[in-house]
Enzyme design. Structure first.
Site, mmCIF file in Angstrom:
data_model
loop_
_atom_site.group_PDB
_atom_site.id
_atom_site.type_symbol
_atom_site.label_atom_id
_atom_site.label_comp_id
_atom_site.label_asym_id
_atom_site.label_seq_id
_atom_site.Cartn_x
_atom_site.Cartn_y
_atom_site.Cartn_z
ATOM 1 N N LYS A 42 52.802 34.538 33.776
ATOM 2 C CA LYS A 42 51.536 35.292 33.785
ATOM 3 C C LYS A 42 51.034 35.457 35.219
ATOM 4 O O LYS A 42 51.485 34.738 36.124
ATOM 5 C CB LYS A 42 50.498 34.541 32.934
ATOM 6 C CG LYS A 42 50.156 33.147 33.457
ATOM 7 C CD LYS A 42 49.342 32.337 32.457
ATOM 8 C CE LYS A 42 49.057 30.946 32.981
ATOM 9 N NZ LYS A 42 48.460 30.073 31.953
ATOM 10 N N ARG A 139 39.176 26.143 24.100
ATOM 11 C CA ARG A 139 39.340 27.508 24.605
ATOM 12 C C ARG A 139 39.650 28.426 23.432
ATOM 13 O O ARG A 139 38.752 28.971 22.824
ATOM 14 C CB ARG A 139 40.429 27.505 25.680
ATOM 15 C CG ARG A 139 40.419 28.699 26.576
ATOM 16 C CD ARG A 139 41.261 28.505 27.825
ATOM 17 N NE ARG A 139 42.690 28.308 27.585
ATOM 18 C CZ ARG A 139 43.592 28.152 28.559
ATOM 19 N NH1 ARG A 139 43.217 28.152 29.815
ATOM 20 N NH2 ARG A 139 44.855 27.981 28.280
ATOM 21 N N HIS A 169 47.336 23.264 23.668
ATOM 22 C CA HIS A 169 47.332 23.186 25.132
ATOM 23 C C HIS A 169 46.506 21.983 25.559
ATOM 24 O O HIS A 169 45.417 21.750 25.036
ATOM 25 C CB HIS A 169 46.734 24.479 25.696
ATOM 26 C CG HIS A 169 46.897 24.635 27.184
ATOM 27 N ND1 HIS A 169 48.115 24.487 27.826
ATOM 28 C CD2 HIS A 169 46.000 24.943 28.163
ATOM 29 C CE1 HIS A 169 47.944 24.690 29.126
ATOM 30 N NE2 HIS A 169 46.677 24.962 29.355
ATOM 31 N N ARG A 222 56.274 24.808 27.944
ATOM 32 C CA ARG A 222 55.738 25.969 28.663
ATOM 33 C C ARG A 222 55.600 25.552 30.125
ATOM 34 O O ARG A 222 54.696 24.821 30.499
ATOM 35 C CB ARG A 222 54.377 26.385 28.079
ATOM 36 C CG ARG A 222 54.439 26.770 26.605
ATOM 37 C CD ARG A 222 53.116 27.359 26.130
ATOM 38 N NE ARG A 222 51.985 26.488 26.366
ATOM 39 C CZ ARG A 222 51.559 25.527 25.538
ATOM 40 N NH1 ARG A 222 52.165 25.322 24.377
ATOM 41 N NH2 ARG A 222 50.520 24.778 25.857
ATOM 42 N N TYR A 268 33.216 39.792 63.510
ATOM 43 C CA TYR A 268 31.900 40.124 62.949
ATOM 44 C C TYR A 268 30.911 38.984 63.153
ATOM 45 O O TYR A 268 31.264 37.808 62.982
ATOM 46 C CB TYR A 268 32.023 40.382 61.449
ATOM 47 C CG TYR A 268 32.707 41.693 61.118
ATOM 48 C CD1 TYR A 268 32.179 42.909 61.537
ATOM 49 C CD2 TYR A 268 33.879 41.701 60.365
ATOM 50 C CE1 TYR A 268 32.805 44.105 61.219
ATOM 51 C CE2 TYR A 268 34.505 42.896 60.035
ATOM 52 C CZ TYR A 268 33.969 44.097 60.469
ATOM 53 O OH TYR A 268 34.578 45.268 60.151
ATOM 54 N N CYS A 314 38.210 39.013 58.685
ATOM 55 C CA CYS A 314 37.852 40.378 58.282
ATOM 56 C C CYS A 314 38.651 40.770 57.039
ATOM 57 O O CYS A 314 39.469 40.001 56.548
ATOM 58 C CB CYS A 314 38.157 41.359 59.414
ATOM 59 S SG CYS A 314 37.550 40.834 61.029
ATOM 60 N N MET A 315 38.437 41.981 56.551
ATOM 61 C CA MET A 315 39.144 42.417 55.342
ATOM 62 C C MET A 315 40.660 42.443 55.551
ATOM 63 O O MET A 315 41.421 42.038 54.677
ATOM 64 C CB MET A 315 38.653 43.808 54.918
ATOM 65 C CG MET A 315 39.196 44.245 53.572
ATOM 66 S SD MET A 315 38.701 45.911 53.099
ATOM 67 C CE MET A 315 36.966 45.713 52.793
ATOM 68 N N ASP A 316 41.098 42.899 56.725
ATOM 69 C CA ASP A 316 42.525 43.122 56.944
ATOM 70 C C ASP A 316 43.103 42.338 58.120
ATOM 71 O O ASP A 316 44.289 42.429 58.392
ATOM 72 C CB ASP A 316 42.768 44.619 57.225
ATOM 73 C CG ASP A 316 41.947 45.491 56.305
ATOM 74 O OD1 ASP A 316 42.123 45.380 55.090
ATOM 75 O OD2 ASP A 316 41.086 46.243 56.817
HETATM 76 C C1 LIG Z 1 49.146 28.848 32.045
HETATM 77 C C2 LIG Z 1 49.506 28.093 30.824
HETATM 78 C C3 LIG Z 1 50.578 27.184 30.841
HETATM 79 C C4 LIG Z 1 51.297 26.772 32.108
HETATM 80 O O1 LIG Z 1 50.651 25.654 32.669
HETATM 81 P P1 LIG Z 1 51.187 24.964 34.012
HETATM 82 O O2 LIG Z 1 50.191 23.898 34.281
HETATM 83 O O3 LIG Z 1 51.151 26.033 35.058
HETATM 84 O O4 LIG Z 1 52.543 24.477 33.744
HETATM 85 C C5 LIG Z 1 50.964 26.616 29.636
HETATM 86 N N1 LIG Z 1 50.309 26.907 28.491
HETATM 87 C C6 LIG Z 1 49.262 27.753 28.445
HETATM 88 C C7 LIG Z 1 48.579 28.006 27.147
HETATM 89 C C8 LIG Z 1 48.811 28.364 29.607
HETATM 90 O O5 LIG Z 1 47.756 29.181 29.565
#
Ligand SMILES: *Cc1c(COP(=O)(O)O)cnc(C)c1O
Length: 385
Positions: A42, A139, A169, A222, A268, A314-316
């Protein structure tokens, strides 16, 4: 084409794909062949680049990919990636058919969602879903056995949705105190036991749990932050059972060098004033690249030495104070190694009072990513061309 012909500003991220491969191999060895790996890509693969990371993860043994939203999954499909993709965040019931068409698996957590989505699914479709249990993260998720069983029953009554997985999670798996995770584990196990039929995938572990708890592995992990070579937290960094190699480094070059006289000012607000004769270098990186204004006063590496960022960012662009007249074109490292010196992402995160996840995610799309494999640059991601 050479890497530097594919972008025209000398600020770039190097992504070491061999490090990503190494980190996946390390965790695979640790969890054993019975447990699969879902590579979490992601947020542009935590800033590293969706496609190159996804392909590297898949060729290193990951079987599944995870993203937060359907658009990210569609992007992977558009890039020709065929592996199973799981969307971890919320999706609209109206997008159920779109997901099914592209073989994208969705996270669901309410009966109402299923009842609404099934009307969008056409006969012959099969939407694979993962039931998300909220065991303490607060969540997304199903909280009670009753809700869970009802969702299972409603899905069993449709021919167009199938349960591919069930998961939860952890909120504190990256802390040394394991009691809250123990509690989440118990809740999750008892919820899983309520299902009439165990789905093919049962999962709970993020990186922190994958690296520390054999009892939380279930059928697939995951794997996110540690795939990129970073410890899930400082607290557990010294206890990891594997050796991780960070994949990302950030570099730029000096585009102008000037000698300031005492009293002359920088950037700035004219907040920085030279206290004598000083060499100042200008760098073509700024807050729009993710090198945010709070980085003022932090250090970068030039010729293996730490030198300070002076004046407002700065921005850039931003300015650094040099110990001598380094030539224009000198490489500057903001994250990573130069000789024996290193600026780690953790150090940047500590300076910003945040976590390193946020630092890599914040490096904006404007910064080209250069991919390295077997010691050679093999491709460039430049979203501007
Ligand atoms: C982002 C996410 C992960 C990954 O977690 P890490 O700490 O980066 O390994 C696993 N499960 C869910 C639901 C997440 O949102």
């Amino acid at each position: 084409m050479k890497a530097n012909e594919q972008f025209h500003r000398d600020t770039w991220v190097d992504v070491n794909l061999d490090a990503i491969r190494h980190n996946i191999q390390q965790v695979s060895q640790l969890i054993g062949p019975e447990v699969a790996v879902m590579a979490v890509v992601k947020a542009n693969a935590y800033g590293h680049g969706y496609v190159q990371v996804a392909n590297t993860a898949l060729s290193s043994g990951a079987t599944h990919l995870a993203v937060a939203f359907i658009d990210e999954a569609l992007f992977l499909r558009k890039q020709g990636i065929l592996a199973p993709v799981v969307v971890l965040g919320a999706s609209r019931p109206a997008d159920a058919e779109l997901a099914a068409e592209h073989n994208i698996q969705l996270t669901i957590y309410s009966k109402e969602w299923v009842l609404e989505a099934k009307d969008y699914l056409t006969r012959g479709s099969n939407l694979r879903v993962h039931l998300k249990c909220d065991t303490g993260m607060g969540r997304l998720g199903i909280k009670t056995a009753q809700e869970l069983k009802e969702i299972e029953r409603v899905i069993a009554g449709t021919a167009v949705i199938s349960i591919e997985g069930i998961y939860t999670h952890f909120a504190t798996a990256d802390e040394l105190d394991k009691s809250y995770t123990d509690h989440q584990m118990e809740t999750f196990s008892s919820l899983v036991a309520e299902l009439n039929e165990k789905p093919p995938l049962v999962h709970a572990s993020n990186s922190a749990a994958s690296l520390q708890r054999k009892d939380s592995l279930f059928t697939i992990i995951r794997f996110g932050i540690s795939m990129y070579g970073l410890s899930p937290s400082d607290e557990i960094a010294h206890r990891l059972p594997v050796e991780l190699i960070p994949a990302l480094s950030l570099h730029t070059t000096i585009v102008q060098i000037k000698k300031l006289q005492r009293g002359e000012k920088i950037s700035y607000g004219a907040t920085y004033e030279a206290s004598g004769e000083e060499w100042i270098g200008t760098l073509p990186i700024g807050y729009a690249d993710g090198w945010i204004r709070k980085m003022q006063g932090f250090e970068v590496l030039v010729d293996g030495l730490r030198v300070p960022i002076v004046g407002r960012i700065c921005m850039d662009q931003c300015m650094i104070k040099l110990p001598a007249a380094y030539p224009q074109g000198t490489k500057v490292t903001l994250i990573g190694r130069q000789g024996d010196s290193e600026i780690k992402i953790d150090e940047v995160a500590a300076y910003l009072d945040t976590i390193h996840y946020e630092v890599t995610c914040a490096i904006s799309a404007r910064v080209p990513r250069v991919y390295w494999k077997d010691g050679r640059s093999i491709s460039v991601l430049n979203t501007l061309i």
